[in-house]
Write a protein that holds these residues in place. Structure first.
Motif, mmCIF file in Angstrom:
data_model
loop_
_atom_site.group_PDB
_atom_site.id
_atom_site.type_symbol
_atom_site.label_atom_id
_atom_site.label_comp_id
_atom_site.label_asym_id
_atom_site.label_seq_id
_atom_site.Cartn_x
_atom_site.Cartn_y
_atom_site.Cartn_z
ATOM 1 N N ARG A 50 0.832 -1.211 0.000
ATOM 2 C CA ARG A 50 0.000 0.000 0.000
ATOM 3 C C ARG A 50 0.861 1.252 0.000
ATOM 4 O O ARG A 50 0.539 2.254 -0.657
ATOM 5 C CB ARG A 50 -0.942 -0.011 1.210
ATOM 6 C CG ARG A 50 -2.159 -0.909 1.028
ATOM 7 C CD ARG A 50 -3.196 -0.663 2.107
ATOM 8 N NE ARG A 50 -2.770 -1.177 3.400
ATOM 9 C CZ ARG A 50 -3.039 -2.409 3.836
ATOM 10 N NH1 ARG A 50 -3.727 -3.252 3.080
ATOM 11 N NH2 ARG A 50 -2.636 -2.803 5.019
ATOM 12 N N SER A 51 1.965 1.221 0.747
ATOM 13 C CA SER A 51 2.861 2.377 0.780
ATOM 14 C C SER A 51 3.468 2.634 -0.597
ATOM 15 O O SER A 51 3.565 3.783 -1.040
ATOM 16 C CB SER A 51 3.962 2.141 1.821
ATOM 17 O OG SER A 51 4.839 3.231 1.880
ATOM 18 N N LEU A 52 3.866 1.574 -1.291
ATOM 19 C CA LEU A 52 4.411 1.733 -2.625
ATOM 20 C C LEU A 52 3.366 2.276 -3.595
ATOM 21 O O LEU A 52 3.652 3.138 -4.435
ATOM 22 C CB LEU A 52 4.947 0.389 -3.134
ATOM 23 C CG LEU A 52 6.172 -0.179 -2.400
ATOM 24 C CD1 LEU A 52 6.447 -1.600 -2.869
ATOM 25 C CD2 LEU A 52 7.398 0.702 -2.612
ATOM 26 N N ILE A 53 2.135 1.784 -3.469
ATOM 27 C CA ILE A 53 1.063 2.238 -4.360
ATOM 28 C C ILE A 53 0.776 3.716 -4.148
ATOM 29 O O ILE A 53 0.543 4.465 -5.110
ATOM 30 C CB ILE A 53 -0.199 1.378 -4.150
ATOM 31 C CG1 ILE A 53 0.045 -0.039 -4.676
ATOM 32 C CG2 ILE A 53 -1.410 1.997 -4.848
ATOM 33 C CD1 ILE A 53 -1.059 -1.022 -4.338
ATOM 34 N N ARG A 54 0.818 4.179 -2.899
ATOM 35 C CA ARG A 54 0.600 5.607 -2.641
ATOM 36 C C ARG A 54 1.659 6.447 -3.350
ATOM 37 O O ARG A 54 1.356 7.500 -3.918
ATOM 38 C CB ARG A 54 0.614 5.875 -1.127
ATOM 39 C CG ARG A 54 -0.652 5.420 -0.397
ATOM 40 C CD ARG A 54 -0.720 6.001 1.002
ATOM 41 N NE ARG A 54 0.338 5.487 1.860
ATOM 42 C CZ ARG A 54 0.215 4.394 2.631
ATOM 43 N NH1 ARG A 54 -0.930 3.699 2.606
ATOM 44 N NH2 ARG A 54 1.203 3.987 3.400
ATOM 45 N N GLN A 55 2.905 6.010 -3.302
ATOM 46 C CA GLN A 55 3.964 6.753 -3.988
ATOM 47 C C GLN A 55 3.774 6.729 -5.499
ATOM 48 O O GLN A 55 3.964 7.745 -6.173
ATOM 49 C CB GLN A 55 5.325 6.155 -3.629
ATOM 50 C CG GLN A 55 5.740 6.343 -2.188
ATOM 51 C CD GLN A 55 7.140 5.803 -1.933
ATOM 52 O OE1 GLN A 55 8.048 6.015 -2.725
ATOM 53 N NE2 GLN A 55 7.317 5.099 -0.836
ATOM 54 N N LEU A 56 3.398 5.584 -6.044
ATOM 55 C CA LEU A 56 3.194 5.480 -7.481
ATOM 56 C C LEU A 56 2.018 6.336 -7.942
ATOM 57 O O LEU A 56 2.067 6.965 -9.003
ATOM 58 C CB LEU A 56 2.973 4.016 -7.872
ATOM 59 C CG LEU A 56 4.204 3.112 -7.725
ATOM 60 C CD1 LEU A 56 3.805 1.649 -7.897
ATOM 61 C CD2 LEU A 56 5.272 3.486 -8.745
ATOM 62 N N ASN A 57 0.949 6.387 -7.145
ATOM 63 C CA ASN A 57 -0.193 7.230 -7.491
ATOM 64 C C ASN A 57 0.190 8.702 -7.500
ATOM 65 O O ASN A 57 -0.322 9.491 -8.301
ATOM 66 C CB ASN A 57 -1.342 6.998 -6.507
ATOM 67 C CG ASN A 57 -2.133 5.740 -6.823
ATOM 68 O OD1 ASN A 57 -2.254 5.353 -7.976
ATOM 69 N ND2 ASN A 57 -2.650 5.095 -5.791
ATOM 70 N N PRO A 62 -0.906 9.074 -14.231
ATOM 71 C CA PRO A 62 -2.260 9.024 -13.662
ATOM 72 C C PRO A 62 -3.176 8.047 -14.382
ATOM 73 O O PRO A 62 -4.163 7.588 -13.807
ATOM 74 C CB PRO A 62 -2.753 10.470 -13.781
ATOM 75 C CG PRO A 62 -1.885 11.101 -14.822
ATOM 76 C CD PRO A 62 -0.567 10.424 -14.725
ATOM 77 N N ARG A 63 -2.863 7.704 -15.614
ATOM 78 C CA ARG A 63 -3.702 6.758 -16.349
ATOM 79 C C ARG A 63 -3.586 5.339 -15.794
ATOM 80 O O ARG A 63 -4.400 4.475 -16.110
ATOM 81 C CB ARG A 63 -3.332 6.782 -17.833
ATOM 82 C CG ARG A 63 -3.657 8.106 -18.533
ATOM 83 C CD ARG A 63 -3.106 8.137 -19.945
ATOM 84 N NE ARG A 63 -1.644 8.119 -19.961
ATOM 85 C CZ ARG A 63 -0.897 8.158 -21.068
ATOM 86 N NH1 ARG A 63 -1.497 8.194 -22.258
ATOM 87 N NH2 ARG A 63 0.411 8.141 -21.002
ATOM 88 N N LEU A 64 -2.571 5.103 -14.944
ATOM 89 C CA LEU A 64 -2.383 3.784 -14.340
ATOM 90 C C LEU A 64 -2.839 3.744 -12.887
ATOM 91 O O LEU A 64 -2.628 2.744 -12.198
ATOM 92 C CB LEU A 64 -0.895 3.387 -14.414
ATOM 93 C CG LEU A 64 -0.310 3.203 -15.811
ATOM 94 C CD1 LEU A 64 1.206 3.038 -15.722
ATOM 95 C CD2 LEU A 64 -0.925 1.997 -16.498
ATOM 96 N N ALA A 65 -3.457 4.828 -12.427
ATOM 97 C CA ALA A 65 -3.773 4.979 -11.004
ATOM 98 C C ALA A 65 -4.564 3.813 -10.440
ATOM 99 O O ALA A 65 -4.379 3.416 -9.286
ATOM 100 C CB ALA A 65 -4.506 6.288 -10.766
ATOM 101 N N ASP A 66 -5.474 3.251 -11.217
ATOM 102 C CA ASP A 66 -6.323 2.171 -10.709
ATOM 103 C C ASP A 66 -5.712 0.791 -10.931
ATOM 104 O O ASP A 66 -6.350 -0.216 -10.589
ATOM 105 C CB ASP A 66 -7.705 2.229 -11.386
ATOM 106 C CG ASP A 66 -8.459 3.512 -11.062
ATOM 107 O OD1 ASP A 66 -8.248 4.035 -9.949
ATOM 108 O OD2 ASP A 66 -9.228 3.983 -11.920
ATOM 109 N N ARG A 67 -4.522 0.741 -11.480
ATOM 110 C CA ARG A 67 -3.974 -0.558 -11.867
ATOM 111 C C ARG A 67 -2.667 -0.912 -11.158
ATOM 112 O O ARG A 67 -2.105 -1.985 -11.386
ATOM 113 C CB ARG A 67 -3.743 -0.592 -13.387
ATOM 114 C CG ARG A 67 -5.013 -0.391 -14.207
ATOM 115 C CD ARG A 67 -4.743 -0.654 -15.678
ATOM 116 N NE ARG A 67 -4.123 -1.956 -15.863
ATOM 117 C CZ ARG A 67 -3.119 -2.196 -16.714
ATOM 118 N NH1 ARG A 67 -2.604 -1.204 -17.428
ATOM 119 N NH2 ARG A 67 -2.612 -3.408 -16.846
#
Length: 540
Positions: A50-57, A62-67
């Motif tokens: 989850r921490s990594l996903i927050r950084q990536l978001n 932004p087109r990959l935000a949900d993936r």
């Protein structure tokens, strides 16, 4: 509509107290570290993701935000981890100060956890010693004592104590005592249970722990830690350091200061490596060193009194995943790190190296790169001209778990984020306090040649030299001052590369000597700290 996709890989290093993970992905055609997180291992992999996903978001497309969750789940995973079960060892020796201390240091340097230390001068009765050893839950036994020039009845008594307490097939026994007693000691145990190694303390003034350390490392790998060795952190980190040395033709010293243990690697220019694993050499082990609180308070200068420092060290031992919460706690933690690094590199002492690498959260996660540089400089004291760098993304361990045919490619692909360069240090020793130690001329291509900089004994100066910049150095050491290598002339020419700190000119000596008076010592320490931390002024 065309679906947007990307290539990702996940690098994971799971330690006993901290778990670190990095995401690498293609950025404009190049592989880069695009996210990195570190958290207590006990929080579990879901929170790390989850921490990594927050950084990536926040930083990614932004087109990959949900993936990103889906992409991380399917990403190639490269992982290393600390051994799940440390080897447990009982040490029985004649004396605590001589054979006992030598045996314990050799065992911990080989990666063993010494769970019981019994010596014949520990004040306990024979019955108490026997009961302690009978209750010990260990994987192996180490017996030491007696000098090689005499038959010691006490050393034979120590071996007999182990023979009485140990159950048949109760783990291997290593005899590292008097050579004259070897045959008698072997007869105390069933066939094949005991083996002898050269006396680690052949006389009262001499230690020779190398053969014992090597034997203990071999037993640990063969019988106690039969895990996939390539993915063990100690093995993987060593492999990565060896690859860096071979790729650059450099002699490299790397220290990985973990929460509970530490690793010291020396890699030669041909890629061969020598590794020492300190099972109690991590931050949690600082409080076990003799006079630790007083030493750390003296080294820090601004961490508070001895009682306050002792509280910080005990917190690190009880909760290795804790972080400093105040400037005083940070100062104490980093001073403890300098002390631990010094203990890791002093036995055996190392010859000059081309590159020093620091790893582990205390070093690589320091709030300011100058703090990381100071931990390496003060702990290692690398004589001569040495590059400094840190494994800021915690990638060396995971990359080191790759095979020989893959690690070179992996390091080449991630070259921009493999290490964070801190700069180059020029460290000398010798001379009289207050006198000139060396004159250094720093010439950068395209810049006018400046006047030489005079560095006095006990002084620390920093010259600006950014990452990617190079400079030619002309060093003129004063009489009686050495940079570690034999001098053929009064001038030394060298090349320096820049980094997050710059060019560090260090004439504080090896080892560093501090004033006795508290006020003087604090003033000197503050001056060194400020010299590294302040925005460096251009030396001209």
């Amino acid at each position: 509509m065309t679906e947007i996709s990307t290539e990702l890989a996940l690098l994971v290093d799971v330690g006993s107290a901290w778990a670190k993970a990095g995401v690498i992905g293609r950025v404009r055609g190049r592989w880069r570290l695009v996210a990195h997180a570190a958290q207590p291992t006990a929080w579990g992999p879901a929170e790390l993701r989850r921490s990594l996903i927050r950084q990536l978001n926040a930083a990614g497309d932004p087109r990959l935000a949900d993936r990103y969750d889906e992409l991380l789940a399917s990403a190639n995973r490269i992982e290393c981890h600390t051994a799940r079960q440390p080897g447990r060892l009982a040490v029985v020796a004649v004396s605590r100060e001589l054979s006992g201390s030598t045996a314990r240091r050799a065992a911990e340097a080989a990666g063993w956890q010494v769970t019981e230390l019994v010596t014949l001068d520990d004040g306990r009765s024979l019955a108490e010693r026997l009961a302690t050893l009978q209750a010990a839950d260990v994987d192996a036994w180490l017996v030491a004592g007696g000098f090689d020039d005499a038959r010691s009845p006490r050393a034979l008594e120590a071996a007999a104590l182990v023979a009485s307490a140990r159950m048949p097939d109760g783990g291997p026994v290593i005899w590292a005592g008097s050579a004259q007693l070897t045959n008698e000691v072997m007869l105390l145990f069933e066939g094949g249970a005991a083996s002898a190694v050269a006396n680690a303390r052949p006389d009262a003034r001499r230690e020779e722990p190398g053969p014992l350390r090597d034997r203990l490392q071999a037993i640990l790998r063969q019988s106690v830690a039969p895990e996939d060795e390539a993915h063990l952190s100690t093995i993987a980190f060593t492999h990565a350091v060896g690859a860096i040395a071979a790729d650059g033709g450099l002699r490299v010293l790397a220290v990985d200061l973990g929460a509970r243990g530490g690793v010291r690697v020396v890699a030669e220019a041909d890629g061969t490596t020598s590794t020492t694993v300190h099972s109690s050499g991590g931050m949690a082990g600082a409080t076990l060193m003799a006079g630790a609180a007083g030493r750390v308070a003296r080294l820090a200068g601004d961490a508070g009194d001895e009682a306050a420092v002792a509280d910080v060290l005990q917190t690190l031992r009880a909760r290795p995943a804790s972080l400093p919460q105040t400037p005083e706690e940070l100062s104490a933690t980093q001073a403890a790190a300098r002390m631990l690094i010094g203990a890791m590199v002093e036995d055996p002492a190392t010859d000059p190296v081309d590159l020093v690498i620091g790893a582990g959260l205390t070093i690589s996660g320091a709030p300011h790169p100058a703090q990381a540089a100071r931990m390496l400089l003060d702990g290692v004291r690398p004589l001569g001209i040495t590059q400094l760098a840190v494994d800021s993304g915690s990638v060396l361990g995971p990359l080191g778990s790759l095979g020989d045919d893959e690690i070179g490619e992996g390091m080449t692909l991630l070259a921009d984020d493999l290490l964070l360069p801190l700069g180059t240090a020029v460290v000398c020793r010798g001379g009289e306090p207050g006198d000139a130690a060396m004159r250094v001329t720093v010439h950068r291509s395209g810049w006018p040649t400046p006047s030489p900089v005079e560095v006095r004994v006990g002084q620390l100066l920093v010259a600006p030299l950014g990452r990617g910049q190079e400079a030619e150095l002309l060093i003129e050491p004063a009489a009686g001052v050495s940079l570690g290598a034999p001098r053929r002339s009064s001038r030394i020419e060298a090349r320096a590369t820049g980094g997050a700190v710059g060019l560090i000119l260090d004439a504080r000596g090896v080892p560093i000597t501090l004033p006795r008076r508290g006020d003087d010592r604090r003033a000197v320490l503050a001056g060194w700290r400020d010299a590294l931390m302040r925005e460096t002024e251009r030396i001209a």
